[in-house]
Design a protein around this motif. Structure first.
Motif, PDB file in Angstrom:
ATOM      1  N   GLY A   1      55.642  31.960  -1.494  1.00  0.00           N
ATOM      2  CA  GLY A   1      54.397  31.196  -1.563  1.00  0.00           C
ATOM      3  C   GLY A   1      54.631  29.704  -1.551  1.00  0.00           C
ATOM      4  O   GLY A   1      53.881  28.944  -0.928  1.00  0.00           O
ATOM      5  N   LEU A   2      55.701  29.262  -2.205  1.00  0.00           N
ATOM      6  CA  LEU A   2      56.011  27.834  -2.255  1.00  0.00           C
ATOM      7  C   LEU A   2      56.408  27.308  -0.883  1.00  0.00           C
ATOM      8  O   LEU A   2      56.068  26.177  -0.519  1.00  0.00           O
ATOM      9  CB  LEU A   2      57.132  27.602  -3.270  1.00  0.00           C
ATOM     10  CG  LEU A   2      57.376  26.178  -3.761  1.00  0.00           C
ATOM     11  CD1 LEU A   2      58.017  26.214  -5.144  1.00  0.00           C
ATOM     12  CD2 LEU A   2      58.268  25.393  -2.815  1.00  0.00           C
ATOM     13  N   VAL A   3      57.126  28.117  -0.096  1.00  0.00           N
ATOM     14  CA  VAL A   3      57.522  27.699   1.254  1.00  0.00           C
ATOM     15  C   VAL A   3      56.291  27.381   2.086  1.00  0.00           C
ATOM     16  O   VAL A   3      56.249  26.372   2.820  1.00  0.00           O
ATOM     17  CB  VAL A   3      58.372  28.794   1.935  1.00  0.00           C
ATOM     18  CG1 VAL A   3      58.557  28.488   3.414  1.00  0.00           C
ATOM     19  CG2 VAL A   3      59.721  28.914   1.250  1.00  0.00           C
TER      20      VAL A   3
ATOM     21  N   GLY B   1      54.330  22.991   3.301  1.00  0.00           N
ATOM     22  CA  GLY B   1      53.900  22.402   4.564  1.00  0.00           C
ATOM     23  C   GLY B   1      52.607  21.643   4.463  1.00  0.00           C
ATOM     24  O   GLY B   1      52.222  20.922   5.391  1.00  0.00           O
ATOM     25  N   ASP B   2      51.904  21.760   3.325  1.00  0.00           N
ATOM     26  CA  ASP B   2      50.579  21.160   3.178  1.00  0.00           C
ATOM     27  C   ASP B   2      50.569  19.833   2.439  1.00  0.00           C
ATOM     28  O   ASP B   2      49.687  19.022   2.647  1.00  0.00           O
ATOM     29  CB  ASP B   2      49.649  22.141   2.451  1.00  0.00           C
ATOM     30  CG  ASP B   2      49.493  23.459   3.199  1.00  0.00           C
ATOM     31  OD1 ASP B   2      49.568  23.435   4.441  1.00  0.00           O
ATOM     32  OD2 ASP B   2      49.310  24.497   2.537  1.00  0.00           O
TER      33      ASP B   2
ATOM     34  N   LEU C   1      63.942  22.385   6.968  1.00  0.00           N
ATOM     35  CA  LEU C   1      63.714  22.933   8.297  1.00  0.00           C
ATOM     36  C   LEU C   1      62.232  23.097   8.602  1.00  0.00           C
ATOM     37  O   LEU C   1      61.852  23.291   9.762  1.00  0.00           O
ATOM     38  CB  LEU C   1      64.397  24.305   8.431  1.00  0.00           C
ATOM     39  CG  LEU C   1      65.916  24.334   8.224  1.00  0.00           C
ATOM     40  CD1 LEU C   1      66.428  25.757   8.329  1.00  0.00           C
ATOM     41  CD2 LEU C   1      66.607  23.441   9.246  1.00  0.00           C
ATOM     42  N   ARG C   2      61.408  22.992   7.544  1.00  0.00           N
ATOM     43  CA  ARG C   2      59.980  23.300   7.697  1.00  0.00           C
ATOM     44  C   ARG C   2      59.077  22.074   7.571  1.00  0.00           C
ATOM     45  O   ARG C   2      58.038  21.994   8.219  1.00  0.00           O
ATOM     46  CB  ARG C   2      59.588  24.340   6.638  1.00  0.00           C
ATOM     47  CG  ARG C   2      58.133  24.757   6.683  1.00  0.00           C
ATOM     48  CD  ARG C   2      57.828  25.821   5.645  1.00  0.00           C
ATOM     49  NE  ARG C   2      56.422  26.170   5.632  1.00  0.00           N
ATOM     50  CZ  ARG C   2      55.856  27.039   6.445  1.00  0.00           C
ATOM     51  NH1 ARG C   2      56.600  27.655   7.343  1.00  0.00           N
ATOM     52  NH2 ARG C   2      54.569  27.294   6.375  1.00  0.00           N
ATOM     53  N   VAL C   3      59.464  21.120   6.741  1.00  0.00           N
ATOM     54  CA  VAL C   3      58.585  19.982   6.452  1.00  0.00           C
ATOM     55  C   VAL C   3      59.298  18.684   6.789  1.00  0.00           C
ATOM     56  O   VAL C   3      60.540  18.636   6.863  1.00  0.00           O
ATOM     57  CB  VAL C   3      58.163  19.971   4.960  1.00  0.00           C
ATOM     58  CG1 VAL C   3      57.424  21.250   4.612  1.00  0.00           C
ATOM     59  CG2 VAL C   3      59.364  19.798   4.055  1.00  0.00           C
ATOM     60  N   PRO C   4      58.555  17.600   7.013  1.00  0.00           N
ATOM     61  CA  PRO C   4      59.166  16.306   7.316  1.00  0.00           C
ATOM     62  C   PRO C   4      60.106  15.847   6.213  1.00  0.00           C
ATOM     63  O   PRO C   4      59.938  16.193   5.041  1.00  0.00           O
ATOM     64  CB  PRO C   4      57.956  15.367   7.452  1.00  0.00           C
ATOM     65  CG  PRO C   4      56.813  16.267   7.776  1.00  0.00           C
ATOM     66  CD  PRO C   4      57.073  17.551   7.057  1.00  0.00           C
ATOM     67  N   HIS C   5      61.093  15.052   6.592  1.00  0.00           N
ATOM     68  CA  HIS C   5      62.082  14.550   5.650  1.00  0.00           C
ATOM     69  C   HIS C   5      61.401  13.788   4.508  1.00  0.00           C
ATOM     70  O   HIS C   5      60.473  13.017   4.713  1.00  0.00           O
ATOM     71  CB  HIS C   5      63.071  13.627   6.377  1.00  0.00           C
ATOM     72  CG  HIS C   5      64.188  13.146   5.506  1.00  0.00           C
ATOM     73  ND1 HIS C   5      65.090  14.000   4.922  1.00  0.00           N
ATOM     74  CD2 HIS C   5      64.541  11.894   5.122  1.00  0.00           C
ATOM     75  CE1 HIS C   5      65.958  13.304   4.218  1.00  0.00           C
ATOM     76  NE2 HIS C   5      65.651  12.012   4.335  1.00  0.00           N
ATOM     77  N   ASN C   6      61.880  14.023   3.294  1.00  0.00           N
ATOM     78  CA  ASN C   6      61.407  13.352   2.074  1.00  0.00           C
ATOM     79  C   ASN C   6      60.013  13.777   1.626  1.00  0.00           C
ATOM     80  O   ASN C   6      59.469  13.177   0.699  1.00  0.00           O
ATOM     81  CB  ASN C   6      61.443  11.818   2.219  1.00  0.00           C
ATOM     82  CG  ASN C   6      62.866  11.282   2.200  1.00  0.00           C
ATOM     83  OD1 ASN C   6      63.764  11.917   1.654  1.00  0.00           O
ATOM     84  ND2 ASN C   6      63.064  10.131   2.820  1.00  0.00           N
ATOM     85  N   ARG C   7      59.417  14.787   2.267  1.00  0.00           N
ATOM     86  CA  ARG C   7      58.144  15.297   1.749  1.00  0.00           C
ATOM     87  C   ARG C   7      58.338  16.084   0.455  1.00  0.00           C
ATOM     88  O   ARG C   7      57.434  16.177  -0.366  1.00  0.00           O
ATOM     89  CB  ARG C   7      57.468  16.198   2.791  1.00  0.00           C
ATOM     90  CG  ARG C   7      56.805  15.462   3.938  1.00  0.00           C
ATOM     91  CD  ARG C   7      55.493  14.807   3.524  1.00  0.00           C
ATOM     92  NE  ARG C   7      54.536  15.771   3.016  1.00  0.00           N
ATOM     93  CZ  ARG C   7      53.717  16.508   3.769  1.00  0.00           C
ATOM     94  NH1 ARG C   7      53.786  16.404   5.096  1.00  0.00           N
ATOM     95  NH2 ARG C   7      52.854  17.334   3.243  1.00  0.00           N
ATOM     96  N   VAL C   8      59.515  16.669   0.300  1.00  0.00           N
ATOM     97  CA  VAL C   8      59.823  17.438  -0.909  1.00  0.00           C
ATOM     98  C   VAL C   8      61.041  16.818  -1.585  1.00  0.00           C
ATOM     99  O   VAL C   8      62.095  16.670  -0.968  1.00  0.00           O
ATOM    100  CB  VAL C   8      60.095  18.914  -0.585  1.00  0.00           C
ATOM    101  CG1 VAL C   8      60.351  19.701  -1.876  1.00  0.00           C
ATOM    102  CG2 VAL C   8      58.938  19.527   0.180  1.00  0.00           C
TER     103      VAL C   8
END
Length: 372
Positions: free
Chosen positions: A136-138, A142-143, A170-177
């Protein structure tokens, strides 16, 4: 017929099932009690989280092993032992009688008791519940931007932190997480040598993981964990990887336990309380040769436990064994690299990950079809 009841499908019991399946014990009926049909191999859990493996590669099918051992699989939760009547009590009110019982249920989440911990903490145990939360967190990552904090800086916590980071990058832009690790200990990987700690520290620094040592978490809310002293650390999700805890029903059943509630066993893995009760894996503490609560030691207990259960069922005296004092640990770094740790020795590189991958896949093939 003698009745052998295996409570739990942990790493030790899967080997017991395999060995009894390949060489049945005459006059013995085996019953396996476990909450689900599948059990995850802990050695491949970080690779599964990182996306290197699919689900099927990392789970052992207990039904296949139970069928090999001609043992029914009772999908239920053990909640106690009646030591005098010699029955296992289950959550659905069923009672399973035994002549010999062995317990390998694994540990339970070692989550804190303060308010909001049940709501905001993601304990790494049990693994299947953690994996459902991780899935669910994955999708959530992305949001929006997220802050993820791992509490615990042992091998399990560090591996999961780097594996989660690798998957999300691999899923979200760099530094979003953003990732952080909070350690109660004075350093990361306190059970490993200085060379391993130094190399893993460099990896964490290069990946931008914020590490805080000597930090005790005393509270949490929707967006923060609170440290002793009052400082708040941003955390939208908190992964709790602080080590194992024992199910309370073990001590409540009357078995002798250590100060943390783990079953005390002798060098044959037999309970100090009762000669008809054995215990292995994380929930057991060998009183003369205590070892870390780690899957590598649980796996090594499989052959001697299977042999001693046979002896006990025949009315013979179980044999003692000496567990290895130093175990090789291959600690992954999220990507296809790993660090090998063995006593004072260490090594790192992609070849270590490939070595670990071969070991893990060979281990899983053994239980896919009950190979010798």
């Amino acid at each position: 017929m003698k009745r052998l009841v295996l409570v739990g499908g942990g790493h030790t019991h899967v080997e017991v099932l395999r060995r009894f399946g390949l060489r049945p014990e005459p006059g013995v009926k085996i019953t396996l009690i476990n909450t689900s049909r599948y059990t995850v191999y802990s050695g491949m859990l970080p690779g599964l989280v990182a996306g290197h493996y699919g689900w099927r590669a990392c789970f052992i099918d207990l039904e296949v092993l139970a069928r090999l051992a001609r043992a029914p699989l009772l999908r239920d939760i053990a909640i106690g032992l009646d030591l005098e009547r010699k029955v296992v009590r289950c959550a659905d009110a069923a009672e399973v009688p035994y002549d010999i019982v062995s317990v390998d249920v694994g540990s339970v989440p070692n989550t804190p008791a303060f308010p909001q911990s049940d709501r905001h903490a993601m304990p790494v145990r049990p693994a299947q519940r953690f994996l459902a939360a991780w899935d669910g967190l994955v999708h959530e990552a992305g949001d929006r931007a997220l802050n993820l904090v791992v509490v615990g800086a042992g091998a399990a916590g560090i591996e999961l932190c780097l594996s989660m980071q690798y998957r999300l990058q691999l899923r979200v832009p760099h530094n979003r997480v953003k990732f952080g690790v909070l350690a109660l200990s004075a350093d990361i990987l306190p059970d490993h040598n200085a060379g391993v700690r130094e190399r893993m520290g460099r990896v964490l620094q290069a990946r931008g993981v914020a590490v805080r040592t000597g930090s005790r978490v005393v509270g949490m809310d929707d967006h923060n964990v609170v440290l002793e002293g009052g400082e708040a650390v941003q955390a939208d999700h908190v992964v709790w990887a602080t080590g194992p805890a024992a199910p309370r029903w073990l001590g409540d059943s009357g078995l002798r336990t250590d100060d943390q509630g783990f079953v005390l066993v002798d060098d044959s893995l037999r309970s100090l309380s009762r000669p008809d009760v054995f215990a292995a894996g994380d929930i057991a503490t060998m009183v003369h040769n205590p070892r870390p609560k780690s899957g590598v030691y649980a796996v090594r207990q499989g052959p001697p436990l299977a042999a001693n259960l046979r002896l006990a069922l025949r009315g013979e005296t179980p044999r003692t064994f000496e567990s290895q004092s130093i175990a090789l640990q291959l600690i992954t770094t999220g990507d296809r690299n790993a660090i090998a740790s063995w006593g004072p020795l260490y090594a790192e590189g992609g070849w270590v990950w490939r070595w670990k991958d071969r070991i893990d896949r060979r281990f899983m093939r053994r239980y896919a079809a009950g190979q010798r």
